[in-house]
Design an enzyme around this catalytic site. Structure first.
Site, mmCIF file in Angstrom:
data_model
loop_
_atom_site.group_PDB
_atom_site.id
_atom_site.type_symbol
_atom_site.label_atom_id
_atom_site.label_comp_id
_atom_site.label_asym_id
_atom_site.label_seq_id
_atom_site.Cartn_x
_atom_site.Cartn_y
_atom_site.Cartn_z
ATOM 1 C CE LYS A 17 -4.313 1.381 0.383
ATOM 2 N NZ LYS A 17 -5.574 0.523 -0.532
ATOM 3 C CG ASP B 228 -7.300 3.496 -0.881
ATOM 4 O OD1 ASP B 228 -7.830 2.458 -0.885
ATOM 5 O OD2 ASP B 228 -7.252 4.400 0.122
ATOM 6 C CG ASN C 177 -14.188 3.512 -7.368
ATOM 7 O OD1 ASN C 177 -13.829 2.466 -6.810
ATOM 8 N ND2 ASN C 177 -14.449 4.074 -8.782
HETATM 9 P P1 NDP Z 1 -13.044 7.853 -2.685
HETATM 10 O O1 NDP Z 1 -11.944 8.971 -2.521
HETATM 11 O O2 NDP Z 1 -13.525 7.778 -4.188
HETATM 12 O O3 NDP Z 1 -14.207 8.214 -1.722
HETATM 13 C C1 NDP Z 1 -14.164 8.165 -0.320
HETATM 14 C C2 NDP Z 1 -15.684 8.871 -0.090
HETATM 15 O O4 NDP Z 1 -15.475 8.604 1.353
HETATM 16 C C3 NDP Z 1 -15.811 10.292 -0.433
HETATM 17 O O5 NDP Z 1 -17.180 10.294 -0.487
HETATM 18 C C4 NDP Z 1 -15.234 11.009 0.732
HETATM 19 O O6 NDP Z 1 -15.951 12.019 0.811
HETATM 20 C C5 NDP Z 1 -15.770 9.974 1.921
HETATM 21 N N1 NDP Z 1 -14.480 10.304 3.027
HETATM 22 C C6 NDP Z 1 -13.397 10.004 3.058
HETATM 23 N N2 NDP Z 1 -12.884 10.246 4.369
HETATM 24 C C7 NDP Z 1 -14.012 10.633 5.131
HETATM 25 C C8 NDP Z 1 -13.911 10.794 6.396
HETATM 26 N N3 NDP Z 1 -12.861 11.060 7.222
HETATM 27 N N4 NDP Z 1 -15.080 11.019 6.876
HETATM 28 C C9 NDP Z 1 -16.428 10.813 6.002
HETATM 29 N N5 NDP Z 1 -16.211 10.508 4.820
HETATM 30 C C10 NDP Z 1 -15.117 10.357 4.137
HETATM 31 O O7 NDP Z 1 -12.410 6.287 -2.115
HETATM 32 P P2 NDP Z 1 -12.812 4.965 -2.505
HETATM 33 O O8 NDP Z 1 -14.361 5.154 -2.876
HETATM 34 O O9 NDP Z 1 -11.993 4.478 -3.457
HETATM 35 O O10 NDP Z 1 -12.371 4.420 -1.093
HETATM 36 C C11 NDP Z 1 -13.353 4.326 -0.273
HETATM 37 C C12 NDP Z 1 -12.810 3.131 0.707
HETATM 38 O O11 NDP Z 1 -12.854 1.864 0.298
HETATM 39 C C13 NDP Z 1 -11.574 3.238 1.352
HETATM 40 O O12 NDP Z 1 -11.354 2.824 2.740
HETATM 41 C C14 NDP Z 1 -10.663 2.392 0.422
HETATM 42 O O13 NDP Z 1 -9.412 2.129 1.251
HETATM 43 C C15 NDP Z 1 -11.686 1.460 0.266
HETATM 44 N N6 NDP Z 1 -11.288 0.468 -0.955
HETATM 45 C C16 NDP Z 1 -11.315 1.160 -2.098
HETATM 46 C C17 NDP Z 1 -11.033 0.403 -3.079
HETATM 47 C C18 NDP Z 1 -11.159 0.820 -4.727
HETATM 48 O O14 NDP Z 1 -11.102 0.024 -5.478
HETATM 49 N N7 NDP Z 1 -11.202 2.215 -4.945
HETATM 50 C C19 NDP Z 1 -10.765 -1.187 -3.083
HETATM 51 C C20 NDP Z 1 -10.783 -1.550 -1.651
HETATM 52 C C21 NDP Z 1 -11.084 -1.006 -0.588
HETATM 53 P P3 NDP Z 1 -15.562 13.622 0.092
HETATM 54 O O15 NDP Z 1 -16.563 13.130 -1.295
HETATM 55 O O16 NDP Z 1 -15.905 14.531 0.877
HETATM 56 O O17 NDP Z 1 -14.206 13.445 -0.303
#
Ligand code: NDP
Length: 444
Positions: A126, A166, A240
């Site tokens: 990571k 991520d 995502n």
């Molecule tokens: P994105 O950056 O696309 O989206 C993250 C979302 O969560 C956004 O809506 C963001 O809000 C919100 N968010 C982030 N931090 C916080 C916080 N501290 N409090 C509240 N909301 C928050 O990321 P992903 O969708 O890619 O990833 C989301 C999770 O899934 C993570 O834990 C990641 O490690 C995990 N993951 C992702 C994978 C992938 O393929 N993308 C694969 C496996 C796991 P805002 O819109 O305001 O930024």
């Protein structure tokens, strides 16, 4: 003192101020007790737990770049290459101000077991930076990505370490990173996944984590005599993972009534309008207030609150430790049936325990969100073959992988006398394969 407790103490003492890493190690080692204690002398003699909790390599580097005002900015860059027993390191890059070494180590450690569960030959790693992409121009994002890759390229490659996206890293960032890698090395190779379709990306990679989460959840429910059809679902996040978890849930006949971002959350009794959500988050990169502005019948609330809504299924898809004990109590009081993690470690240890003790079906992220990395591994295969598979082909492979993961963790939980404890099932199934490969490869 038992070997598991000795190693837990050692991890805490040797890695100060890394609470998320301690939490991830504790969760895994606690559920491995039954396996370790059956053969404690062997595991201790070979120091297998010390080895698996210590990264093979951690790279920390300076990332200088110039902002639009001409000011030089400096961020911290990280890549933790945790374990390569079963394949090249594989795991995403996170760009978020909260990133530090402890966060990257927790994510890298989880990734070892997740990647093992996919059944594909990928090790755990990571990386990321404390750079905040919010509010930056495209030129600033490119300047940061080029500087980050100018150091990172020394340590990665199609057969050594293959990063992906991520939090904060989507198609735009992967494009800039890939361009710089290619420019420096002269190699057109599958060194990153999540690439655009015109330069080696895989169909369905964008959707894979969210879709995979829902495929696994549907299989879990089917094995308990029901399915996603007709269920009311809460999702957190609007990124995502969240967007495509909402899309697939609705395709399978469920109604998703919530989503959230880092400032507030939406309750939409009609079911979230996915096209509108994509427009707000993927195109305009705006706040959820704009969802409310475009759909006045939906409710917008500042702060946290998604878990207070009465639902059958909850899918936390935002970030770590976003579902705490109080949230778990609210979900149970409202009769939730299943909680499956889309994010990495979104549920605290106390909340997980509370959900399990109250009969809620609970699947940890290392199993339920593995569809993203699995499809990344499919992208690596396509790059090696210089071929592109159709969307149907990738989607059907993804679905099979998720169904297999569910049965794998279910079987492991039964085999070790903990039927229905999918945390234990995932940790044990993921661990055994990796540790077997480590033993076969000697003391390295
Ligand atoms: P994105 O950056 O696309 O989206 C993250 C979302 O969560 C956004 O809506 C963001 O809000 C919100 N968010 C982030 N931090 C916080 C916080 N501290 N409090 C509240 N909301 C928050 O990321 P992903 O969708 O890619 O990833 C989301 C999770 O899934 C993570 O834990 C990641 O490690 C995990 N993951 C992702 C994978 C992938 O393929 N993308 C694969 C496996 C796991 P805002 O819109 O305001 O930024």
């Amino acid at each position: 003192m038992s070997y598991v407790d000795e190693v837990l103490e050692r991890v805490i003492a040797q890695n100060p101020a890394q609470p998320e890493f301690h939490q991830a190690v504790k969760e895994v080692l606690e559920s491995l007790r039954v396996v370790i204690e059956a053969d404690e002398d062997k595991y201790r003699k070979e120091a297998l737990l010390e080895r698996i909790t210590t990264p093979e390599r951690a790279i920390l580097f300076r990332v200088p770049w110039v902002d639009d005002k001409g000011q030089v900015q400096v961020n911290n860059g990280f890549r933790v290459q945790f374990n390569s027993a079963i394949g090249p390191y594989k795991g995403g890059l996170r760009l978020h101000p909260s990133v530090n070494l402890g966060i990257i180590k927790f994510l890298g450690f989880e990734q070892i077991f997740k990647n093992s569960l996919t059944g594909l030959p990928i090790g755990g790693g990571k990386g990321g930076s404390d750079f905040d992409p919010k509010g930056k121009s495209d030129r600033e994002i490119m300047a940061f990505c080029q500087s980050f890759m100018t150091e990172l390229f020394k340590y990665i490659g199609a057969d050594t370490d293959v990063p992906a996206g991520d939090i904060g890293v989507g198609a735009r960032e992967i494009g800039f990173l890939y361009g710089q890698y290619k420019r420096i090395t002269g190699l057109y190779e599958g060194v990153l996944t999540g690439k655009g379709l015109s330069y080696g990306g895989s169909l369905v990679r964008t959707q894979a984590t969210g879709y995979g989460l829902v495929y696994l959840t549907d299989e879990l429910l089917k094995c308990h005599g029901t399915s996603m059809e007709g269920k009311t679902v809460s999702v957190s996040g609007a990124g995502n993972v969240a967007i495509y978890a909402i899309e697939k849930s609705q395709q399978l006949g469920a109604k998703v009534v919530t989503c959230s971002d880092s400032t507030g959350w939406i309750y939409d009794a009609d079911g979230i309008d996915v096209a509108l959500l994509k427009e707000v988050k993927e195109v305009r990169r705006a706040r959820l207030t704009e969802y409310k502005a475009a759909k006045p019948t939906a409710e917008y609330h500042e702060g946290k609150g998604v878990w207070s809504v009465k639902v059958d299924v909850a899918l936390p898809c935002a970030t770590q430790n976003e579902l705490n004990l109080d949230d778990a109590k609210a979900l149970v009081a409202n009769g939730v049936y299943a909680v499956c993690e889309g994010a990495n470690m979104p549920t605290t240890l106390e909340a997980t325990k509370y959900l399990q003790e109250n009969g809620v079906l609970f699947v940890p992220g290392k199993a339920s969100n593995a569809g993203g990395v699995a499809t990344s591994a499919l992208e690596m295969s396509q790059n090696s073959e210089r071929l592109s598979w159709s969307a149907e082909e990738v989607d059907s492979k993804l679905k099979n992988i998720m169904v297999n993961i569910y049965h794998n963790i279910d079987d492991a939980s039964k085999k070790y006398g903990m039927e229905g404890d999918y945390v234990a099932g995932a940790n044990i199934a993921g661990f055994l394969k990796v540790v077997n490969a480590m033993e076969a490869q000697g003391i390295v």
